[in-house]
Design an enzyme around this catalytic site. Structure first.
Site, short mmCIF file in Angstrom:
data_model
loop_
_atom_site.label_atom_id
_atom_site.label_comp_id
_atom_site.label_asym_id
_atom_site.label_seq_id
_atom_site.Cartn_x
_atom_site.Cartn_y
_atom_site.Cartn_z
N SER A 275 31.16 -19.94 -9.17
CA SER A 275 31.13 -19.36 -10.51
C SER A 275 30.42 -20.28 -11.50
CB SER A 275 32.57 -19.07 -10.92
OG SER A 275 32.58 -18.04 -11.84
N LYS A 279 26.80 -22.29 -10.95
CA LYS A 279 25.63 -22.51 -11.82
C LYS A 279 25.36 -24.02 -11.84
CE LYS A 279 27.77 -19.18 -15.16
NZ LYS A 279 27.77 -17.89 -14.55
N TRP A 366 30.69 -8.33 -12.17
CA TRP A 366 30.35 -9.17 -13.33
C TRP A 366 29.23 -10.16 -12.98
CZ3 TRP A 366 30.57 -9.08 -18.26
CH2 TRP A 366 30.67 -10.22 -19.04
N HIS A 416 35.93 -12.03 -6.91
CA HIS A 416 35.34 -13.29 -7.35
C HIS A 416 36.24 -14.45 -6.90
CE1 HIS A 416 32.86 -15.56 -10.17
NE2 HIS A 416 33.94 -16.05 -10.74
C1 GCU Z 1 33.34 -16.09 -16.75
C2 GCU Z 1 31.87 -16.20 -17.08
C3 GCU Z 1 31.00 -16.38 -15.85
C4 GCU Z 1 31.52 -17.51 -15.00
C5 GCU Z 1 32.98 -17.29 -14.72
C6 GCU Z 1 33.68 -18.42 -13.98
O1 GCU Z 1 33.59 -14.88 -16.11
O2 GCU Z 1 31.53 -15.07 -17.83
O3 GCU Z 1 29.67 -16.64 -16.22
O4 GCU Z 1 30.77 -17.63 -13.83
O5 GCU Z 1 33.69 -17.17 -15.93
O6 GCU Z 1 33.25 -19.56 -14.04
O7 GCU Z 1 34.73 -18.15 -13.39
#
Ligand code: GCU
Length: 436
Positions: A275, A279, A366, A416
């Site tokens: 997540s 990144k 998402w 997720h």
């Molecule tokens: C939120 C955010 C995402 C990210 C995620 C996470 O949903 O919008 O961009 O990847 O958190 O880190 O769990």
């Protein structure tokens, strides 16, 4: 049949609602609602990673290394994640506390604290490392940041309970630093699969991301970024790093330490993240070529997912809810993904020729699974130029049908998360590329 169709329509509707709710979880956002309709994605044209800013084409591996790669890296640094300062801080590694008989004598556990100092200011990060007890030599290691403290990755009672940042129970708008709660031991164990990793002969290392910078607006002052400020500076410049840049820097500092451990193969340190930390893993791997393999687990928008594909999270919403993650310049791309001088495929291409794995989850709309897949597809030409094999198809594979060449991709059932299934694929992919 009719019933099944209704069922799946209902399921999609529930998923969309859940995604919207999760989108609101971290803070109020004025952003327009996310698009979850494939027909409304619109058309877009991706920049060609092999065309330089002056319009000329990169034709050889040498030109890619000398011109293409540095140019794209600079664009991601100045327009999205922010530049990582070149300066280094005074760094000291504390005692390494070793337990040769951890996890029922299947593992060697090492823990240490790495402290960064400038003048009278310092920050410390706590590193936890497991190595398989029985090895024939230095082992490859997976390195990843964790969300809630090292004690969450395994129920092992020997893991130190270091400070963590939590929302203040008396005022949910505030964050406070407290000693990690022993009840949270092992709470993220399913995401880390420590025993599974060790049984394949790999090590695994982790650092709590909040040690590098706590993840909230205003958290910067408790993290490492201020240690790099020029005299009198209180905010990063528009092209200077955000929190993701800081976390990625922390991964590189963890790698510095891992490379000094004689039980670890210094050329086989793999960076993994889920997540927002996916990144981060991508940005760490793009900048620091010592990471021999890079794994993005459900990294979504701002990670592997194409920004020009309007599906799920958007740049606008990232900037509204997590303004501290990216650099100031990234704000100009809110609602203007088409103006980006790159897209996620070029971030992924910066990993080439090293093995890269992108993973998605079916219910994680998402993060835009298809956008993550297409990001990996379009990194392919750079891999091919460097003599490696990309995904070799632009048709999204079915659930649980991984594609694994020098770029790997799978989409699994479920939400997720990081699961045992994901790790089974990462281990297989690592074994394919690194014999140990
Ligand atoms: C939120 C955010 C995402 C990210 C995620 C996470 O949903 O919008 O961009 O990847 O958190 O880190 O769990």
């Amino acid at each position: 049949m009719l019933f099944r169709r209704h069922n799946s329509a209902l399921r999609s509707a529930v998923l969309v609602i859940l995604c919207c709710l999760s989108a609101w979880g971290e803070g109020a956002s004025p952003a327009r609602p996310a698009n979850y309709n494939e027909r409304k994605v619109g058309t877009y044209k991706l920049p060609d990673p092999l065309i330089l800013a002056d319009g000329s084409r990169v034709k050889t591996a040498a030109e890619w290394e000398e011109k293409g790669r540095p140019e794209i890296l600079r664009l991601f640094a100045t327009q999205m994640f922010g530049r990582t300062p070149p300066a280094s801080l005074k760094t000291s590694v504390g005692n390494v506390i070793v337990d040769q008989n951890a996890l029922g004598a299947t593992a060697i556990r090492k823990q240490t604290t790495i402290t960064f100092t400038r003048g009278t200011d310092s920050r410390s990060m706590h590193l936890l490392l497991y190595l398989p007890a029985e090895t024939k030599g230095p082992v490859p290691v997976f390195l990843g940041l964790n969300f809630a403290g090292n004690q969450t990755v395994s129920a092992d009672p020997g893991i130190d309970l270091n400070p963590v940042w939590v929302r203040d129970p008396l005022d949910q708008r505030k964050w406070i630093q407290v000693a990690a709660d022993p009840k949270t031991r092992g709470s993220a164990a399913s995401r880390w699969q420590v025993e599974k990793i060790l049984s394949h002969g790999f090590g695994v290392a982790t650092v709590y991301y909040g040690d590098i910078e706590p993840d909230f607006v205003g958290g910067m002052s408790y993290g490492i970024r201020p240690l790099f400020f020029a005299p009198g500076q209180t905010e990063p410049l528009p092209d200077e790093w955000g929190a993701i840049g800081a976390w990625a820097w922390g991964l590189s500092r963890a790698a510095d330490f891992l490379q000094t451990d004689k039980d670890i193969n210094p050329k086989e340190i793999f960076v993994i993240g889920h997540s927002r930390l996916g990144k981060t893993a991508l940005w760490a791997g793009a900048q620091d070529t010592r990471f021999a393999m890079v794994i993005s687990n459900d990294s979504g928008e701002g990670g592997a997912a194409l920004s020009r594909r309007d599906f799920g999270e958007t740049i606008e919403r990232l900037n509204a809810v997590f303004p501290h993650w990216f650099c100031g310049n990234y704000k100009q791309y809110s609602n203007h993904a088409e103006k980006l001088p790159f897209d996620s495929h070029m971030l992924l291409a910066l990993i080439a020729p090293r093995p890269l794995y992108v993973a998605s989850a079916e219910d994680d709309l998402w993060s835009d699974p298809k956008g993550e897949f297409l990001g990996a597809v379009h990194a392919g030409p750079v891999y091919e130029l460097l003599g490696k094999k990309g995904l070799g198809t632009d048709r999204m594979p079915a659930i649980h049908h991984p594609i694994q060449h020098d770029i790997g991709y799978h989409i699994r059932a479920g939400k997720h998360d990081v699961t045992a299934y994901d790790w089974d694929q990462y281990l297989k992919f690592a074994e394919m590329h690194f014999s140990h």
